[in-house]
Design a protein around this motif. Structure first.
Motif, PDB file in Angstrom:
ATOM      1  N   ILE A   1       0.835  -1.201   0.000  1.00  0.00           N
ATOM      2  CA  ILE A   1       0.000   0.000   0.000  1.00  0.00           C
ATOM      3  C   ILE A   1       0.877   1.261   0.000  1.00  0.00           C
ATOM      4  N   ILE A   2       1.885   1.264   0.856  1.00  0.00           N
ATOM      5  CA  ILE A   2       2.799   2.415   0.902  1.00  0.00           C
ATOM      6  C   ILE A   2       3.510   2.579  -0.438  1.00  0.00           C
ATOM      7  N   LYS A   3       3.895   1.450  -1.051  1.00  0.00           N
ATOM      8  CA  LYS A   3       4.567   1.490  -2.345  1.00  0.00           C
ATOM      9  C   LYS A   3       3.654   2.096  -3.412  1.00  0.00           C
ATOM     10  N   LEU A   4       2.369   1.709  -3.388  1.00  0.00           N
ATOM     11  CA  LEU A   4       1.428   2.225  -4.368  1.00  0.00           C
ATOM     12  C   LEU A   4       1.277   3.733  -4.225  1.00  0.00           C
ATOM     13  N   PHE A   5       1.146   4.199  -2.985  1.00  0.00           N
ATOM     14  CA  PHE A   5       1.009   5.644  -2.780  1.00  0.00           C
ATOM     15  C   PHE A   5       2.272   6.382  -3.204  1.00  0.00           C
ATOM     16  N   SER A   6       3.431   5.776  -2.947  1.00  0.00           N
ATOM     17  CA  SER A   6       4.688   6.421  -3.333  1.00  0.00           C
ATOM     18  C   SER A   6       4.793   6.543  -4.847  1.00  0.00           C
ATOM     19  N   VAL A   7       4.442   5.463  -5.574  1.00  0.00           N
ATOM     20  CA  VAL A   7       4.509   5.488  -7.042  1.00  0.00           C
ATOM     21  C   VAL A   7       3.524   6.500  -7.607  1.00  0.00           C
ATOM     22  N   MET A   8       2.310   6.533  -7.023  1.00  0.00           N
ATOM     23  CA  MET A   8       1.322   7.493  -7.506  1.00  0.00           C
ATOM     24  C   MET A   8       1.794   8.923  -7.274  1.00  0.00           C
ATOM     25  N   ALA A   9       2.451   9.156  -6.149  1.00  0.00           N
ATOM     26  CA  ALA A   9       2.969  10.511  -5.893  1.00  0.00           C
ATOM     27  C   ALA A   9       4.013  10.900  -6.922  1.00  0.00           C
ATOM     28  N   VAL A  10       4.893   9.942  -7.295  1.00  0.00           N
ATOM     29  CA  VAL A  10       5.911  10.223  -8.302  1.00  0.00           C
ATOM     30  C   VAL A  10       5.267  10.464  -9.663  1.00  0.00           C
ATOM     31  N   MET A  11       4.231   9.659  -9.998  1.00  0.00           N
ATOM     32  CA  MET A  11       3.545   9.822 -11.279  1.00  0.00           C
ATOM     33  C   MET A  11       2.884  11.193 -11.401  1.00  0.00           C
ATOM     34  N   LEU A  12       2.389  11.718 -10.292  1.00  0.00           N
ATOM     35  CA  LEU A  12       1.671  12.989 -10.335  1.00  0.00           C
ATOM     36  C   LEU A  12       2.593  14.199 -10.242  1.00  0.00           C
ATOM     37  N   MET A  13       3.875  13.951  -9.986  1.00  0.00           N
ATOM     38  CA  MET A  13       4.792  15.097  -9.882  1.00  0.00           C
ATOM     39  C   MET A  13       4.946  15.854 -11.200  1.00  0.00           C
ATOM     40  N   PRO A  14       5.205  15.183 -12.342  1.00  0.00           N
ATOM     41  CA  PRO A  14       5.339  15.952 -13.599  1.00  0.00           C
ATOM     42  C   PRO A  14       4.082  16.726 -13.974  1.00  0.00           C
ATOM     43  N   PRO A  15       2.864  16.101 -13.917  1.00  0.00           N
ATOM     44  CA  PRO A  15       1.673  16.913 -14.213  1.00  0.00           C
ATOM     45  C   PRO A  15       1.523  18.097 -13.264  1.00  0.00           C
ATOM     46  N   THR A  16       1.873  17.887 -12.004  1.00  0.00           N
ATOM     47  CA  THR A  16       1.784  18.983 -11.032  1.00  0.00           C
ATOM     48  C   THR A  16       2.748  20.108 -11.393  1.00  0.00           C
TER      49      THR A  16
END
Length: 333
Positions: A272-287
């Motif tokens: 679960i922590i890994k999933l949230f970490s990956v999603m945070a990285v994925m959303l960094m460029p759009p942000t």
């Protein structure tokens, strides 16, 4: 008389032929009386037995003391043995209590505050003529044999429970674990912990019974009718020791299941922590893109461009999809 073999008053059993004759209440103890069963005794009942047999009945607090010298001793010609036993083994959480056995000559006195089914089971065996019951020592070893048999039934139930949990936890029965893995693992953790606690108490009871049998064996050496009783004591100790060995195996297995369940819970949490970490990285460029075009500088060429908005949205989608594809190929998702 209560249902299930329990008694509301002092109960005495007289030897009669191949069986026992029951009497209740503060009646005289006769030469034929071989067993006196005290269940939650009142002070009057204690006094009645103490006066008749010239012995002392230990209190409930005294029976709970853990020192060996307070559980196994001889006093005024009587031998005292207090065993830690389990009862209500059919329930999810069996109970535990102490039972004091007092050998006074050819008589047995039992002092207890619970009603294990081993007692009515033992009386049923006597009614069927399966075991001798003409002396106190014969009745005591018969009771202990029945307690050991009941404990064996408990261990068999726990073993079946542990087998089912192992099959469900590791998918050994061909079925996958529940989709709601977190809730399922919590159930396995609770069930395994409960079984581990029951096994620990059963081990404590087995050690207590073994000590009682060892002391009982020593008190029988000078009796004329000792040989058949001593043979049964040795057999009971062997049965009890075999249960102790099996409980050690079950204890190791439940500890393994506890460790495995905790490990799986940690793995689930890490996923679960890994999933949230990956999603945070994925959303960094759009942000980053959104932040860039959210600035309010006066001279930004794209602000006047007809397709500027579409370009910014497309750039954000593209910058989010590319990390997703990369993580997917790496096996991180």
């Amino acid at each position: 008389m209560k249902c299930g073999g329990g008694y509301e008053v002092l109960t005495m059993f007289d030897g009669g032929g191949r069986g026992l004759i029951k009497r209740t209440g503060l009646e005289p103890i006769t030469a034929a009386t071989v067993w006196i069963d005290l269940v939650n005794p009142t002070p009057e009942e204690d006094k009645h037995i103490e006066t008749a047999l010239a012995i002392e009945i230990p209190t409930r607090a005294e029976a709970r003391e853990i020192e060996i010298s307070n559980r196994f001793y001889s006093e005024r010609g009587a031998n005292y043995m207090t065993a830690f036993v389990m009862y209500n083994i059919e329930q999810a959480n069996p109970g535990t209590s102490n039972i004091t056995f007092i050998i006074a000559g050819d008589r047995l006195v039992t002092v207890r505050y619970v009603e294990p089914k081993a007692f009515p089971f033992f009386l049923a065996r006597i009614d069927r003529g399966e075991i001798p019951c003409q002396t106190g020592p014969a009745i005591m070893i018969g009771l202990i044999e029945t307690l050991i048999h009941r404990k064996a039934d408990l261990i068999e139930r726990i073993q079946d429970d542990v087998d089912k949990m192992a099959q469900g936890l590791f998918g050994l029965n061909g079925m996958m674990r529940p989709a709601a893995a977190g809730a399922g693992l919590t159930g396995y953790l609770q069930g395994t912990g409960r079984d581990a606690d029951i096994i620990a108490r059963a081990q404590e009871s087995a050690v207590s019974i073994d000590r009682s049998l060892a002391f009982f064996f020593g008190t029988m050496k000078d009796r004329a009718d000792a040989e058949p009783i001593m043979v049964r004591i040795e057999d009971a100790r062997n049965d009890n020791n075999s249960l102790m060995e099996h409980m050690k195996f079950l204890q190791g297995r439940t500890n393994f299941l506890l460790d495995a369940t905790l490990g799986m819970i940690n793995t689930e949490q890490n996923q679960i922590i890994k999933l949230f970490s990956v999603m945070a990285v994925m959303l960094m460029p759009p942000t980053l893109v959104a932040s860039l075009y959210g600035m309010n500088f006066k001279h930004m060429p794209e602000l006047e461009w007809q397709y500027g908005y579409a370009m910014a949205v497309g750039l954000m989608i593209f910058s989010g999809v590319v990390p997703y594809i990369y993580f997917k190929r790496k096996g991180w998702l």
